[in-house]
Structures are given as structure tokens and as C-alpha cells.
Design a protein around this motif. Structure first.
Motif, mmCIF file in Angstrom:
data_model
loop_
_atom_site.group_PDB
_atom_site.id
_atom_site.type_symbol
_atom_site.label_atom_id
_atom_site.label_comp_id
_atom_site.label_asym_id
_atom_site.label_seq_id
_atom_site.Cartn_x
_atom_site.Cartn_y
_atom_site.Cartn_z
ATOM 1 N N GLU A 100 0.719 -1.225 0.124
ATOM 2 C CA GLU A 100 0.040 0.053 -0.058
ATOM 3 C C GLU A 100 1.143 1.260 -0.095
ATOM 4 N N ALA A 101 1.825 1.157 0.737
ATOM 5 C CA ALA A 101 2.882 2.359 1.068
ATOM 6 C C ALA A 101 3.429 2.797 -0.394
ATOM 7 N N VAL A 102 3.847 1.732 -1.072
ATOM 8 C CA VAL A 102 4.744 1.660 -2.329
ATOM 9 C C VAL A 102 3.915 2.296 -3.356
ATOM 10 N N LEU A 103 2.515 1.582 -3.409
ATOM 11 C CA LEU A 103 1.585 2.042 -4.501
ATOM 12 C C LEU A 103 1.281 3.767 -4.421
ATOM 13 N N GLN A 104 1.451 4.211 -3.173
ATOM 14 C CA GLN A 104 1.226 5.583 -2.857
ATOM 15 C C GLN A 104 2.628 6.363 -3.117
ATOM 16 N N GLY A 105 3.579 5.663 -3.686
ATOM 17 C CA GLY A 105 4.905 6.467 -3.924
ATOM 18 C C GLY A 105 5.842 6.528 -3.012
ATOM 19 N N HIS A 106 5.800 5.746 -1.885
ATOM 20 C CA HIS A 106 6.812 5.633 -0.611
ATOM 21 C C HIS A 106 7.764 4.905 -1.058
ATOM 22 N N LEU A 148 19.761 17.838 -2.703
ATOM 23 C CA LEU A 148 19.116 16.788 -2.516
ATOM 24 C C LEU A 148 17.772 16.814 -3.135
ATOM 25 N N LYS A 149 17.046 17.641 -3.285
ATOM 26 C CA LYS A 149 15.835 17.911 -4.015
ATOM 27 C C LYS A 149 15.772 17.488 -5.355
ATOM 28 N N VAL A 150 16.775 18.054 -6.080
ATOM 29 C CA VAL A 150 16.983 17.789 -7.427
ATOM 30 C C VAL A 150 17.442 16.182 -7.825
ATOM 31 N N LEU A 151 18.410 15.905 -6.746
ATOM 32 C CA LEU A 151 18.940 14.527 -6.787
ATOM 33 C C LEU A 151 17.741 13.723 -6.520
ATOM 34 N N GLU A 152 16.812 13.771 -5.883
ATOM 35 C CA GLU A 152 15.552 12.914 -5.484
ATOM 36 C C GLU A 152 14.779 13.052 -6.681
ATOM 37 N N GLN A 153 14.663 14.078 -7.356
ATOM 38 C CA GLN A 153 13.784 13.929 -8.748
ATOM 39 C C GLN A 153 14.383 13.459 -9.705
ATOM 40 N N LEU A 154 15.762 13.404 -10.084
ATOM 41 C CA LEU A 154 16.314 12.341 -10.786
ATOM 42 C C LEU A 154 16.035 10.818 -10.688
ATOM 43 N N MET A 155 15.809 10.600 -9.375
ATOM 44 C CA MET A 155 15.652 9.264 -9.186
ATOM 45 C C MET A 155 14.018 8.602 -9.745
ATOM 46 N N HIS A 156 13.519 9.470 -10.051
ATOM 47 C CA HIS A 156 12.214 9.203 -10.864
ATOM 48 C C HIS A 156 12.227 8.560 -11.770
ATOM 49 N N SER A 157 11.299 7.661 -12.510
ATOM 50 C CA SER A 157 11.436 6.807 -13.619
ATOM 51 C C SER A 157 10.235 7.114 -14.462
ATOM 52 N N PRO A 158 10.003 7.511 -15.641
ATOM 53 C CA PRO A 158 11.370 7.962 -16.397
ATOM 54 C C PRO A 158 12.222 9.295 -15.616
ATOM 55 N N MET A 159 13.432 9.441 -16.024
ATOM 56 C CA MET A 159 13.818 10.401 -15.430
ATOM 57 C C MET A 159 13.649 11.930 -16.160
ATOM 58 N N PRO A 160 13.071 12.768 -15.278
ATOM 59 C CA PRO A 160 12.747 14.026 -15.739
ATOM 60 C C PRO A 160 13.438 15.036 -16.343
ATOM 61 N N TYR A 188 22.445 5.826 -1.601
ATOM 62 C CA TYR A 188 21.478 7.151 -1.467
ATOM 63 C C TYR A 188 20.168 6.324 -2.014
ATOM 64 N N PHE A 189 19.090 6.758 -1.407
ATOM 65 C CA PHE A 189 17.703 6.412 -2.091
ATOM 66 C C PHE A 189 16.780 7.611 -1.905
ATOM 67 N N PRO A 190 15.785 7.899 -2.523
ATOM 68 C CA PRO A 190 14.769 9.083 -2.067
ATOM 69 C C PRO A 190 14.305 8.939 -0.785
ATOM 70 N N GLY A 191 14.433 10.166 -0.152
ATOM 71 C CA GLY A 191 13.842 10.292 1.143
ATOM 72 C C GLY A 191 14.913 9.700 2.277
ATOM 73 N N MET A 192 16.099 9.177 1.970
ATOM 74 C CA MET A 192 16.748 8.883 3.042
ATOM 75 C C MET A 192 17.529 9.956 3.900
ATOM 76 N N HIS A 193 17.595 10.952 3.172
ATOM 77 C CA HIS A 193 18.155 12.096 4.197
ATOM 78 C C HIS A 193 17.240 12.782 5.012
ATOM 79 N N THR A 194 15.668 12.355 5.116
ATOM 80 C CA THR A 194 14.982 12.649 5.960
ATOM 81 C C THR A 194 14.412 11.654 6.855
ATOM 82 N N ALA A 195 15.374 10.437 6.733
ATOM 83 C CA ALA A 195 15.101 9.202 7.679
ATOM 84 C C ALA A 195 13.724 8.966 7.830
#
Length: 218
Positions: free
Chosen positions: A112-118, A145-157, A201-208
Motif C-alpha cells: 500500500e505504501a509503495v503504491l502511494q509512492g513511498h 538533495l531535492k534535485v537529486l531525488e527528482q532524478l531518481m524518478h522513472s522515467p528521469m524527468p 542514497y535512495f529518495p527520502g533517506m536524508h529525511t530518515a
């Protein structure tokens, strides 16, 4: 009804998951990489549950990489919950990582969390990696960090898409990318992405932000 592709070769695991999720999801099964590719040629599931140990495949990390590169959301499930497999799953871009002994309730919470994008990882393993991250990330600003996290979306924006998401100008995105290239000693976006994942690094890791679980007591 949403489709989930289950790549697993142990029948009792297949039966347990299929039975537990039948009311909410259509479970499509594959027992190896060849069957997985056949399913994906016919349909695009909303989520893939991938066992990291499959007979005839060795570890399934090459399948994980293949799925992520095609833009699929993947939950990696391992019978060997060791730090190296967790690191590899993060590096390759899995949305979540679970021990195969996890119960159906925990699996359902993760789905459920992954389907919501977590992104969902067991806190006790993640905290060990945060305390022993191997090769640490460079000192990044909040904007980087915010730009790096955006790059990890697929497809890359694109730069324009990142700018629209973060409410900044495309020129600002370009400047941030230049700074990231220097800090990671790379020249291309894909190389930047691979280097960041290699360092854990994975998206959101810096916020723990650890979704859905409590840290195990030791």
C-alpha cells in the motif's frame, strides 16, 4: 482491479500471497526471468514483487535492475536479509525491501505504501547503514538533495519538469546539476544517478522517513 506481478518460485509463498491479496489485486505469477519478461510483454503491472533468490537465476539483482530500468515499481523480497542485499536493492532502485519471513500484514502495509509512492525499508537495517554508510555522500545542500531525488524518478524527468515540480527556474536546476556533477565527479545525469545509488542514497533517506515499521529491539 490493480495487477501485481509476483516473481517467485516457491509455491507455498505464491499460494499464500495470491490467496491473501485476491480480493484487492489480480496476482500474475512468474517463476523465473523468462516468464517475467513474457508477462511484461503482455501487460504492465502496477507493482512487482521480486524474490531475490530464484532457482536458475542465482540472485535476482539483474532482474531488479531490468525492472527498474523499464520504470516498474519493485518490492525486493529476500530470504537472506543481510546488509549487502539491502544496499544492492537501494542502489538498483527498489521501492522497498522485505525479509521473506515478514508476515502478510507487513507485506500488505508495504504494498500500500509503495503504491502511494513511498520508499519502504526496515528501520533496523537502514539505521545500520546510516551509521556505516560505506562511502559517504558529499555535503549536499537542501536544493541539491531535492534535485537529486527528482532524478531518481522513472522515467528521469527533464530540467523543465524538475523546475515545475520544485517551483524553481530551469536555469536554477541547470546550476544545481552542475554543482552535483562536480561533487560526485561525474559529467552526465545517468552517471550521477548511478554514483549516488552506489553510495547508498535512495529518495527520502536524508529525511530518515521510515514507513510502516518499528525498529527491532536487539
Amino acid at each position: 482491479m490493480q495487477n501485481i506481478l509476483l516473481v517467485e518460485d516457491h509455491q507455498f509463498v505464491i499460494d499464500a500471497i495470491a490467496q491473501s491479496f485476491a480480493a484487492q489485486f489480480q496476482i500474475v505469477q512468474a517463476k523465473n526471468g523468462q516468464q517475467m519478461r513474457g508477462v511484461l510483454r503482455r501487460s504492465k503491472p502496477q507493482l512487482v514483487l521480486l524474490a531475490l533468490e530464484l532457482d536458475g537465476e542465482g540472485d535476482s539483482l539483474h532482474l531488479l535492475q531490468e525492472l527498474v530500468e523499464q520504470g516498474h515499481k519493485v518490492i525486493a523480497i529476500s530470504a537472506k536479509p543481510v546488509d549487502s542485499m539491502l544496499r544492492a536493492s537501494m542502489y538498483l532502485g527498489a521501492y522497498a525491501y522485505l525479509d521473506k519471513t515478514a508476515g502478510i500484514t507487513q507485506l500488505r502495509t508495504t504494498v500500500e505504501a509503495v503504491l502511494q509512492g513511498h520508499y519502504v525499508y526496515p528501520p533496523d537495517l537502514v539505521l545500520r547503514i546510516l551509521h556505516d554508510p560505506g562511502e559517504a555522500l558529499p555535503n549536499l545542500t537542501k536544493g541539491e538533495l531535492k534535485v537529486l531525488e527528482q532524478l531518481m524518478h522513472s522515467p528521469m524527468p527533464s530540467n523543465d519538469e524538475i523546475a515545475a515540480t520544485l517551483f524553481i527556474s530551469p536555469g536554477r536546476v541547470k546550476n544545481i546539476l552542475t554543482a552535483l556533477f562536480l561533487k560526485f565527479n561525474v559529467e552526465k545525469r545517468q552517471d550521477l544517478l548511478q554514483e549516488a545509488r552506489r553510495r547508498g542514497y535512495f529518495p527520502g533517506m536524508h529525511t530518515a522517513r521510515l514507513v510502516g515499521f518499528k525498529t527491532s529491539k536487539r
